[in-house]
Design an enzyme around this catalytic site. Structure first.
Site, short mmCIF file in Angstrom:
data_model
loop_
_atom_site.label_atom_id
_atom_site.label_comp_id
_atom_site.label_asym_id
_atom_site.label_seq_id
_atom_site.Cartn_x
_atom_site.Cartn_y
_atom_site.Cartn_z
CG HIS A 44 -7.96 -21.68 -26.48
ND1 HIS A 44 -7.77 -20.37 -26.83
CD2 HIS A 44 -7.32 -21.68 -25.45
CE1 HIS A 44 -6.77 -19.64 -26.13
NE2 HIS A 44 -6.42 -20.82 -24.95
CD GLU A 46 -12.49 -20.47 -29.58
OE1 GLU A 46 -12.70 -19.12 -29.70
OE2 GLU A 46 -11.91 -20.97 -28.98
CB CYS A 70 -6.97 -16.06 -28.67
SG CYS A 70 -6.61 -17.59 -29.13
NE ARG A 180 -14.55 -23.24 2.62
CZ ARG A 180 -14.54 -23.99 3.70
NH1 ARG A 180 -14.53 -25.18 3.46
NH2 ARG A 180 -14.82 -23.02 4.90
CG ASP A 196 -12.43 -19.93 13.92
OD1 ASP A 196 -12.57 -19.98 15.17
OD2 ASP A 196 -12.67 -19.12 13.16
N GLY A 285 -11.60 -12.98 9.62
CA GLY A 285 -12.01 -11.97 10.37
C GLY A 285 -12.43 -10.53 9.95
NE ARG A 287 -7.94 -7.69 14.98
CZ ARG A 287 -7.27 -8.17 15.68
NH1 ARG A 287 -6.35 -7.18 16.15
NH2 ARG A 287 -7.12 -9.30 16.24
CB SER A 291 -6.25 -5.12 6.24
OG SER A 291 -6.20 -6.64 5.74
#
Length: 350
Positions: A44, A46, A70, A180, A196, A285, A287, A291
């Site tokens: 971590h 620290e 933590c 991304r 595609d 897409g 649809r 969902s």
């Protein structure tokens, strides 16, 4: 604290389900240590900041840390509170409380009980914004999920013939590639892969490639599609899909995960989170997007809007949501709007 936050940002895209944390150690007005959480399962912030320093050096110093230290032991790394006590730290300045129920104020309580002065809330909003993935996922055991769409002014993501390259401008496409690299995984549908043939990798900018996840319930996509060119791909399919074709994917080193399609994607996302994926960017897409919205799995929507019209015969950015009247509309909050050359980027929180 600004320096600590700048350090924390270096971990973007690398910490998985863990938070982004930076730490600065100061003594007598001089910086003596700094660190950030580099990667899941590593030290971590620290601990990194104190590495190589003796107790004589750290005693009486002040720690600036972007997240509450933590205090729990059921993890790979030791609790930071113990290390701070051993180091003789005099004061700890914390940006935000850790929402993890195993911490959530307990770390600061331990430090105060030991006589360490604790100051809370300095640049809390900045730390919370930086850790939006973690704040959501630690409370839900689901990855933070963002849908990205490039679309026309009239809400179309493709022309009638299915063509969509390129709706957005080059600068917007670079931003998507950078985006991304900041997510643990990019998810798409089998329909999008078939239509595609995307790579879903980072190419237009420098950055790490995310895992690629294809939801292909019928296992209909081509095993040689670009998205399956390395073993970082995962294919999600139904219990009933072709077992022989599943073996062909597995032979390429691609994980084939089978689920009950009727249960939707919530179990899939829960398993992804359990496997260390804390954030998912969806590029698919209308649809598929619908969902996810219907199942209340979406945290953010990012639109890149180009100054073109495709008309009623274009392909819409959203499938059916089952909304019959305006009172039932799915409400969202516009977070940011910015120009990207001649495009608009709009971030929406749900």
């Amino acid at each position: 604290m600004e320096k600590a936050l700048a350090l924390a940002r270096k971990g973007i895209g690398l910490t998985g389900v863990n938070p982004l944390v930076g730490a600065i150690l100061v003594k007598n007005g001089r910086l003596i240590g700094k660190g950030y959480h580099i990667k899941a399962k590593l030290d971590h912030a620290e601990i990194v900041a104190m590495k190589g320093l003796s107790r004589a050096q750290t005693k009486g110093s002040t720690f600036y840390v972007t997240l509450e230290p933590c205090c729990h032991t059921d993890k790979v790394t030791p609790p930071c509170t113990e290390k701070l006590l051993d180091a003789g730290i005099k004061k700890v300045v914390v940006a935000m409380k850790d929402p993890n129920k195993k911490v959530n104020g307990k770390g600061m309580k331990i430090l105060r009980a030991a006589g360490i002065e604790v100051e809370m809330g300095l640049m809390a909003r900045e730390s919370e914004d930086l850790n939006e993935f973690y704040i959501y996922s630690i409370g839900s055991s689901l990855p933070f999920l963002t849908i990205k769409h490039a679309m026309s002014l009239d809400g179309k993501i493709a022309a009638r013939d299915g063509s969509s390259s390129w709706i957005s401008n080059p600068e917007a496409r670079k931003m998507v590639h950078k985006m991304r690299s900041t997510y643990d995984a990019v998810m798409t549908s089998g329909v999008t892969v078939a239509k595609d043939n995307p790579q879903l990798t980072v190419r237009l900018v420098r950055g790490r490639n995310p895992r690629r996840i294809v939801v292909d319930w019928g296992l209909d996509t081509d095993v040689n599609a670009k998205v399956y060119q390395d073993s970082d791909a995962i294919i999600v399919t139904s219990l009933e899909s072709d077992k022989k074709k599943g073996k062909a994917f597995a032979a390429k080193g691609i994980q084939v995960r089978r689920y009950d399609k009727k249960r939707g994607l919530r179990p899939v996302l829960k398993d992804l989170y359990a496997g260390g994926i804390g954030s998912v960017l969806v590029e698919a897409g209308g649809r598929f997007a619908a969902s996810l919205l219907r199942d209340k799995l979406v945290n953010k929507y990012i639109y890149f809007i180009a100054p073109i019209y495709l008309g009623a015969d274009g392909i819409g950015s959203m499938g059916e949501l089952g909304i019959g009247n305006i009172k039932s509309a799915l409400r969202a909050r516009i977070e940011t709007i910015r120009k990207v050359d001649d495009n608009l980027m709009v971030e929406v929180l749900l």
